[in-house]
Design an enzyme around this catalytic site. Structure first.
Site, PDB file in Angstrom:
ATOM      1  N   GLU A 129     -15.669  43.126 -22.248  1.00  0.00           N
ATOM      2  CA  GLU A 129     -15.550  42.552 -23.590  1.00  0.00           C
ATOM      3  C   GLU A 129     -14.401  43.286 -24.263  1.00  0.00           C
ATOM      4  OE1 GLU A 129     -20.417  42.169 -23.816  1.00  0.00           O
ATOM      5  OE2 GLU A 129     -19.310  42.706 -25.622  1.00  0.00           O
ATOM      6  N   LYS A 180     -21.602  55.798 -21.465  1.00  0.00           N
ATOM      7  CA  LYS A 180     -20.551  56.649 -22.020  1.00  0.00           C
ATOM      8  C   LYS A 180     -20.080  56.089 -23.347  1.00  0.00           C
ATOM      9  CE  LYS A 180     -16.157  57.258 -21.927  1.00  0.00           C
ATOM     10  NZ  LYS A 180     -16.091  57.860 -23.254  1.00  0.00           N
ATOM     11  N   GLU A 231      -3.152  42.665 -31.219  1.00  0.00           N
ATOM     12  CA  GLU A 231      -4.360  43.118 -31.912  1.00  0.00           C
ATOM     13  C   GLU A 231      -3.980  44.354 -32.744  1.00  0.00           C
ATOM     14  OE1 GLU A 231      -7.625  45.043 -29.786  1.00  0.00           O
ATOM     15  OE2 GLU A 231      -9.029  43.820 -30.941  1.00  0.00           O
ATOM     16  N   CYS A 263     -13.595  43.776 -33.232  1.00  0.00           N
ATOM     17  CA  CYS A 263     -12.940  42.950 -32.212  1.00  0.00           C
ATOM     18  C   CYS A 263     -12.777  41.520 -32.698  1.00  0.00           C
ATOM     19  CB  CYS A 263     -13.732  42.992 -30.922  1.00  0.00           C
ATOM     20  SG  CYS A 263     -15.437  42.456 -31.117  1.00  0.00           S
TER      21      CYS A 263
END
Ligand code: NAD
Length: 491
Positions: free
Chosen positions: A260, A185, A392, A294
């Site tokens: 992750e 997906k 983040e 990331c």
């Protein structure tokens, strides 16, 4: 194995196609969602969206294909991956344009990502028939014991939008090489390059049903997929918040999972660093893909005695960053969509409200009134508890903090919940090695950003950045399980 371009880019890529690939066929569905250019807000195509009922169909298709694929010789599986890698290199400009336009990154950034994807496929193709078990010691010659690697069965792979080609290759290649069938997906935000990669996998000879793709809204489709009882392993790449939900779903069926997640990676600059090397790399680490990586170098930690010089040089370089749409191919593009633009702008505004100092940017760049553009932004932070140093941001926003000595640098570097990458800038090898063992991160770079120059570097994580052996040779082991066999010899 770069060969001449097979399909050179002559027109802007279209977004019109199906997002549902089951049993080797692309299926049309009743509803669709638009592909939108992040630089202009223009809709350039529509993707017909998978239905929730397609999850059952895709899992059934993968289950039907899984046994034959698992029994296909690993060398043959590797050969298919190798042919796929070749096709990726042949089509790299077309693929790069798809990724660049969908995400909004400069064309050369898309090209780099597609080349990395091709290299991962090539590397993993070579490992498919080199996974081995062990022969175990026995109490007497009347016994024999060994271990063997076996595929999990059907893997669900759920991906984010920011580097789709790389993440597709990094997860699909080891999953397929190890003998698993897959339901993939991609993120609904930027799936175009993944659909094109899947077409090339078909062309490379991947049997029907071994790879199935569902594209639609994650909270429905993704949640249904990861909680499906026909899934034997989950690989999730995305945010911490969604990662928690996916882990809860995995817990219901006790499905093995690798996750992750996000990062808040520091560049730690010591007084003896070579600033001519460090400054451009630090700037690239937070402006590449508009900071939407990331492992973006979103925290600059500088030794106080060189802080003024480093900050001034970084700010000067960041103010020179050229900003434009994907096809202008400048240094940096827009953020991926208005939601992301609002989120990042809101985090910057919130930080200023917390007393953080705005040194550069913080708003739209001049002349860019449409699209999701945000100027490279530098924030100077003195309060180590300011929320912005732990969040983040996922945008071109750099926070700068200072430290006094090595112990202080370690405190700062380890001061967030994340543990993805840390870059150490120093000419002192002892300091570099000490830091690399003390910093809580899955990956360390010394005097460079990221893993340039190392082939098959594992993409490891620590703390809330996740846990997995992504990339490299170990990824093959992540996508397989060990079986132990004990034999009593008769007669
Ligand atoms: P996200 O968590 O919003 O979505 C990731 C994927 O999960 C998408 O495909 C989405 O549709 C799907 N999803 C959403 N809700 C779901 C649910 N309830 N169940 C199952 N699937 C669901 O992340 P994003 O905004 O697409 O990507 C940005 C994030 O990804 C950042 O945090 C970034 O750090 C992270 N990321 C991590 C890595 C890594 O290797 N560690 C690499 C790239 C991106």
């Amino acid at each position: 194995m770069t060969t001449a371009e097979k399909t050179p880019l002559t027109t802007a890529p279209s977004g019109d196609h199906s997002g549902t690939f089951i049993g080797g066929a692309w299926l049309d569905r009743a509803t669709s969602f638009p592909s939108v250019d992040p630089a202009t807000g223009e809709t350039f195509g529509h993707i017909s969206a998978s239905e929730v009922a397609d999850v059952d169909r895709a899992v059934a298709s993968a289950r039907a294909a899984a046994r034959t694929w698992a029994r296909t010789s690993p060398s043959e599986r590797g050969a298919i991956l190798g042919r796929w890698a070749g096709l990726v290199f042949q089509n790299m400009h077309r693929l790069a344009a798809l990724e660049a336009r969908d995400v909004g990154k400069p064309l050369s950034g898309g090209l780099l990502n597609v080349q990395i994807a091709g290299s991962i496929l090539q590397f993993t193709a070579g490992g498919a028939d080199k996974m081995t078990g062990a022969t175990l010691p026995t109490r007497s010659p009347d016994y024999f014991g060994f271990t063997r690697r076996e595929p999990h069965g059907v893997c669900a792979i759920v991906l984010p939008w920011n580097v789709p080609a790389v993440l597709c290759a990094a997860n699909l290649a080891p999953a397929l090489a190890a003998g698993n069938a897959v339901v993939l997906k991609p993120s609904e935000v930027a799936p175009l390059v993944i659909h094109a990669l899947v077409e090339l996998a078909e062309e490379a000879g991947l049997p029907a049903g071994v790879l199935n793709v569902l594209t639609g809204v994650g909270v429905e489709l993704g949640a249904t997929l990861v909680s499906h009882p026909g899934i034997d392993h989950i690989s999730f790449v995305g945010s911490v918040a969604t990662g928690r939900l996916v882990m809860q779903a995995a817990a219901q069926n006790l499905t093995p999972i690798k996750v992750e997640l996000g990062g808040k990676s520091p560049n730690v600059v010591f007084e003896d660093a070579d600033l001519d090397v460090a400054v451009p790399a630090i700037v690239r680490s937070i402006t590449e893909n508009a900071g939407q990586n990331c492992n973006a170098g979103s925290r600059l930690l500088v030794q106080a005695c060189v802080a003024d010089e480093v900050r001034a040089r970084v700010v000067a370089a960041m103010s020179e960053i050229r900003i434009g749409a994907w096809h202008e191919d400048l240094d940096m593009g827009p953020l991926v969509n208005p939601v992301q633009h609002e989120r990042v702008s809101g985090l910057v505004t919130g930080a200023l409200g917390d007393g953080v100092e705005l040194v550069l940017g913080g708003e739209r760049p001049a002349g860019r009134d449409e699209g999701n553009f945000l100027a490279p932004t530098v924030l100077s932070v003195t309060d180590r508890n300011a929320p912005i140093v732990g969040q983040e941001i996922f945008g071109p926003v750099l926070t700068v903090e200072t430290f006094t000595d090595d112990a202080d640098a370690l405190d700062l570097a380890n001061g967030t919940d994340f543990g993805l990458l840390a870059c150490i800038w120093t000419n002192d090898v002892s300091r570099a090695l000490r830091m690399s063992s003390e910093i809580g991160a899955g990956q360390i770079s010394v005097n460079q950003f990221s893993d340039a120059g190392v082939i098959g570097m594992p993409f490891n994580m620590a703390k809330q950045s996740g846990f997995s052996a992504g990339n490299g040779y170990r990824a093959l082991y992540e996508f397989s399980r060990e079986k132990a066999v004990a034999v009593k010899l008769l007669g």
